[in-house]
Design an enzyme around this catalytic site. Structure first.
Site, PDB file in Angstrom:
ATOM      1  N   LYS A 190      -7.061  10.355  -9.873  1.00  0.00           N
ATOM      2  CA  LYS A 190      -6.254  11.549  -9.565  1.00  0.00           C
ATOM      3  C   LYS A 190      -6.695  12.749 -10.387  1.00  0.00           C
ATOM      4  O   LYS A 190      -6.822  13.865  -9.868  1.00  0.00           O
ATOM      5  CB  LYS A 190      -4.770  11.227  -9.787  1.00  0.00           C
ATOM      6  CG  LYS A 190      -4.256  10.195  -8.796  1.00  0.00           C
ATOM      7  CD  LYS A 190      -2.906   9.671  -9.225  1.00  0.00           C
ATOM      8  CE  LYS A 190      -2.385   8.614  -8.260  1.00  0.00           C
ATOM      9  NZ  LYS A 190      -1.203   7.921  -8.788  1.00  0.00           N
TER      10      LYS A 190
ATOM     11  N   LYS B 277      -7.188   8.039  -2.972  1.00  0.00           N
ATOM     12  CA  LYS B 277      -7.732   8.741  -4.163  1.00  0.00           C
ATOM     13  C   LYS B 277      -9.047   8.143  -4.643  1.00  0.00           C
ATOM     14  O   LYS B 277      -9.927   8.851  -5.124  1.00  0.00           O
ATOM     15  CB  LYS B 277      -6.710   8.741  -5.303  1.00  0.00           C
ATOM     16  CG  LYS B 277      -6.225   7.351  -5.702  1.00  0.00           C
ATOM     17  CD  LYS B 277      -4.729   7.295  -5.773  1.00  0.00           C
ATOM     18  CE  LYS B 277      -4.234   5.923  -5.398  1.00  0.00           C
ATOM     19  NZ  LYS B 277      -2.810   5.811  -5.268  1.00  0.00           N
TER      20      LYS B 277
HETATM   21  N1  LIG Z   1       1.551   2.748  -1.659  1.00  0.00           N
HETATM   22  C1  LIG Z   1       1.662   3.906  -2.276  1.00  0.00           C
HETATM   23  O1  LIG Z   1       2.697   4.240  -2.851  1.00  0.00           O
HETATM   24  C2  LIG Z   1       0.490   4.869  -2.274  1.00  0.00           C
HETATM   25  C3  LIG Z   1       0.634   6.104  -2.921  1.00  0.00           C
HETATM   26  C4  LIG Z   1      -0.419   7.027  -2.890  1.00  0.00           C
HETATM   27  C5  LIG Z   1      -1.588   6.683  -2.245  1.00  0.00           C
HETATM   28  N2  LIG Z   1      -1.703   5.456  -1.661  1.00  0.00           N
HETATM   29  C6  LIG Z   1      -2.982   5.140  -1.005  1.00  0.00           C
HETATM   30  O2  LIG Z   1      -2.753   4.921   0.382  1.00  0.00           O
HETATM   31  C7  LIG Z   1      -3.669   3.953   0.879  1.00  0.00           C
HETATM   32  C8  LIG Z   1      -2.883   2.824   1.555  1.00  0.00           C
HETATM   33  O3  LIG Z   1      -2.033   2.234   0.604  1.00  0.00           O
HETATM   34  P1  LIG Z   1      -0.829   1.243   1.041  1.00  0.00           P
HETATM   35  O4  LIG Z   1      -0.007   1.052  -0.188  1.00  0.00           O
HETATM   36  O5  LIG Z   1      -0.190   1.710   2.283  1.00  0.00           O
HETATM   37  O6  LIG Z   1      -1.657  -0.097   1.319  1.00  0.00           O
HETATM   38  P2  LIG Z   1      -1.140  -1.429   2.028  1.00  0.00           P
HETATM   39  O7  LIG Z   1       0.336  -1.470   2.082  1.00  0.00           O
HETATM   40  O8  LIG Z   1      -1.866  -2.553   1.401  1.00  0.00           O
HETATM   41  O9  LIG Z   1      -1.656  -1.258   3.538  1.00  0.00           O
HETATM   42  C9  LIG Z   1      -3.003  -1.302   3.878  1.00  0.00           C
HETATM   43  C10 LIG Z   1      -3.104  -1.374   5.391  1.00  0.00           C
HETATM   44  O10 LIG Z   1      -4.481  -1.349   5.738  1.00  0.00           O
HETATM   45  C11 LIG Z   1      -4.697  -2.330   6.747  1.00  0.00           C
HETATM   46  N3  LIG Z   1      -6.069  -2.789   6.675  1.00  0.00           N
HETATM   47  C12 LIG Z   1      -6.723  -3.401   5.657  1.00  0.00           C
HETATM   48  N4  LIG Z   1      -7.988  -3.683   5.997  1.00  0.00           N
HETATM   49  C13 LIG Z   1      -8.130  -3.243   7.266  1.00  0.00           C
HETATM   50  C14 LIG Z   1      -9.190  -3.252   8.183  1.00  0.00           C
HETATM   51  N5  LIG Z   1     -10.394  -3.766   7.871  1.00  0.00           N
HETATM   52  N6  LIG Z   1      -8.992  -2.719   9.416  1.00  0.00           N
HETATM   53  C15 LIG Z   1      -7.797  -2.190   9.751  1.00  0.00           C
HETATM   54  N7  LIG Z   1      -6.744  -2.137   8.912  1.00  0.00           N
HETATM   55  C16 LIG Z   1      -6.922  -2.673   7.703  1.00  0.00           C
HETATM   56  C17 LIG Z   1      -3.711  -3.433   6.474  1.00  0.00           C
HETATM   57  O11 LIG Z   1      -3.493  -4.142   7.664  1.00  0.00           O
HETATM   58  P3  LIG Z   1      -2.420  -5.349   7.811  1.00  0.00           P
HETATM   59  O12 LIG Z   1      -1.066  -4.685   7.712  1.00  0.00           O
HETATM   60  O13 LIG Z   1      -2.644  -5.899   9.167  1.00  0.00           O
HETATM   61  O14 LIG Z   1      -2.685  -6.294   6.685  1.00  0.00           O
HETATM   62  C18 LIG Z   1      -2.497  -2.629   6.020  1.00  0.00           C
HETATM   63  O15 LIG Z   1      -1.712  -2.271   7.119  1.00  0.00           O
HETATM   64  C19 LIG Z   1      -4.523   3.537  -0.324  1.00  0.00           C
HETATM   65  O16 LIG Z   1      -5.675   4.317  -0.363  1.00  0.00           O
HETATM   66  C20 LIG Z   1      -3.635   3.869  -1.507  1.00  0.00           C
HETATM   67  O17 LIG Z   1      -4.366   4.129  -2.697  1.00  0.00           O
HETATM   68  C21 LIG Z   1      -0.699   4.550  -1.653  1.00  0.00           C
END
Ligand SMILES: NC(=O)c1ccc[n+]([C@@H]2O[C@H](COP(=O)([O-])OP(=O)(O)OC[C@H]3O[C@@H](n4cnc5c(N)ncnc54)[C@H](OP(=O)(O)O)[C@@H]3O)[C@@H](O)[C@H]2O)c1
Length: 438
Positions: free
Chosen positions: A214, A114
């Site tokens: 959002k 977002k």
């Molecule tokens: N979590 C939710 O409930 C939720 C809800 C709606 C939207 N979102 C959105 O979805 C997105 C992801 O959220 P998330 O909660 O899944 O985040 P997260 O759990 O922190 O996961 C982020 C992932 O990105 C990887 N990453 C970070 N830097 C990187 C790089 N330079 N190259 C390759 N991979 C990299 C990390 O790798 P490693 O695993 O190796 O550290 C990790 O696997 C965000 O934009 C967030 O705003 C999340």
């Protein structure tokens, strides 16, 4: 065995960048429901490559069959990938570079980001149009609630007057717990962090930024205007007290952090994020805990309320997979419902011009004449008072006074509150909240 409904055996090949909460969930759904998804998409959806920060990190998903990229941007150049799924996060950096590269190479993109869509959605939509490809982002707003599709497709025949709601489950959980347990903000936040409902760094949620991203996206879709974070006033929930929850309840309300995008009769738009009072018996007042709710008002469809889980692995990954199925079926809609040349710069209304009822909570010294001083300031600003609550009797010590105004201009209410807060008899910062009626 693939079903006879499959019309194309050519799989849609996807590369997933980010293997955290959302990325892991997408892998899990595609692995578990491969046959079901192939039926619905009329072709298989196949993960061919993945990228994370660390290849050696222990993960609960099996990635052995997929090509690994240390650099996610390199994945966007791979000719064997049709769609890039960006679930890394962040408004700029590698996520933005990845999405730009993928679109420029004619690949479709599905993202849950977002922050990226709110800050750079317009430029990215232009890039998608230039390269005749799709940019999908259902997961970026309210996870399990398909509000992007509802606004862009389901309500496409309507002039939308408003879209607003509870868009952050962490804040809704905290406010719900404060109300039900009588505990203060900091205490409940700690509990939310321990339960995994709030991040270790909760600033984006509690300061309202996440909700702002959002509602910025929803406003763009609803009104066909460019997303514009620079003109979106935001206030969060960190200043609210358990007493505010109790007083709101006594007056027949609950406190909710709302993202609001509304268009007036003159075509001007107001977009903002703020904690508001909503009637306890209203549809949105019943949405508690980690749930999200989005209300829309369309001229033909009327009022609509959607409720569901706004975040977490399952709901967010489910939304990304829905986008992938749409794309596999050949759906391609303008990113914000209208093509970028038809997106306008919004004519904005100053929130100070908004008219409504207000709640004002003051901590004042318990001595004669204080209420009269406050009432005089309200009168001078042409604000009339609908109800007053005074709690406790503690001569010389602070007590709570809560007022509910009749309809007033927000700017007048803010000016009166500033003046009241300078009175010698008023202790601490007053708490002013608008009462949202719909
Ligand atoms: N979590 C939710 O409930 C939720 C809800 C709606 C939207 N979102 C959105 O979805 C997105 C992801 O959220 P998330 O909660 O899944 O985040 P997260 O759990 O922190 O996961 C982020 C992932 O990105 C990887 N990453 C970070 N830097 C990187 C790089 N330079 N190259 C390759 N991979 C990299 C990390 O790798 P490693 O695993 O190796 O550290 C990790 O696997 C965000 O934009 C967030 O705003 C999340």
């Amino acid at each position: 065995m693939p079903s006879s409904r499959i019309v194309s055996q050519k799989p849609l090949r996807i590369g997933i960048a980010g293997l955290g909460t959302v990325g892991g969930g997408i892998v899990r759904i595609l692995q578990k429901h491969g046959a079901l998804i192939a039926d619905r998409a009329c072709r298989p959806i196949k993960i061919v490559a993945v990228s994370g920060r660390s290849r050696t990190k222990k993960r609960s998903i099996n990635l052995t069959k997929y090509k690994w990229f240390n650099d996610p941007v390199a994945m966007a150049h791979d000719p064997d990938i049709d769609v890039i799924v960006e679930v890394i996060g962040g408004a700029g950096g590698v996520a933005k570079k990845l999405v730009e590269t993928a679109l420029a190479n004619g690949k479709a993109v599905a993202t849950a980001n977002k922050a990226l869509m709110a800050h750079h959605g317009y430029e990215l939509a232009k890039l998608a149009e230039k390269h005749d490809t799709a940019l999908m982002y259902e997961a970026s707003v309210a996870g399990g609630i398909p509000i992007i599709k509802v606004l862009r497709e389901g309500f496409a025949g309507n002039d939308i007057q408003a879209v607003f709601g509870i868009l952050n489950g962490t804040c809704n959980y905290i406010l719900t717990e404060m109300r039900s347990s009588g505990r203060d903000f900091k205490d409940v936040l700690k509990e939310a962090q321990a339960k995994g409902y709030a991040e270790a760094n909760p600033a984006m949620d509690i300061e309202g930024t996440d909700t702002a991203h959002k509602i910025c996206i929803l406003g763009a879709l609803a009104f066909g205007v460019k997303p514009d974070m620079a003109h979106l006033p935001v206030s969060g929930i960190g200043h609210l007290t358990a007493a505010d929850m109790t007083h709101a309840e006594e007056l027949g309300f609950k406190v909710k952090l709302l993202g609001i995008a509304r268009r007036g009769n003159d075509g001007r738009i107001v977009q903002m994020v703020e904690p508001c009072l909503v009637a306890t018996g209203s549809t949105i007042g019943a949405v508690d805990g980690v749930y999200n709710a989005v209300l829309t008002e369309g001229d033909f469809v009327g009022d609509n309320l959607l409720v569901g889980r706004g975040a977490g692995e399952g709901p967010t990954a489910s939304a990304v997979v829905a986008d992938l199925i749409d794309y596999a079926l050949g759906f391609k809609t303008p990113v914000f419902g209208v093509t970028t040349p038809n997106m306008k710069k919004a004519k904005r209304m100053d929130p100070g011009e908004m008219v409504g009822h207000f709640y004002l909570h003051l901590s004042v010294k318990d001595k004669p004449g204080v209420l009269a001083e406050i009432a005089a300031i309200m009168r001078d600003h042409k604000i009339s008072i609908e109800a007053v609550l005074q709690r406790g009797h503690n001569p010389g010590k602070p007590v709570s006074i809560v007022m509910m105004s009749h309809k007033a201009r927000r700017a007048d209410m803010e000016a009166a509150t500033a003046e009241i807060s300078n009175l010698a008899s008023v202790a601490g910062k007053p708490c002013l909240m608008r009462i949202e009626s719909f």
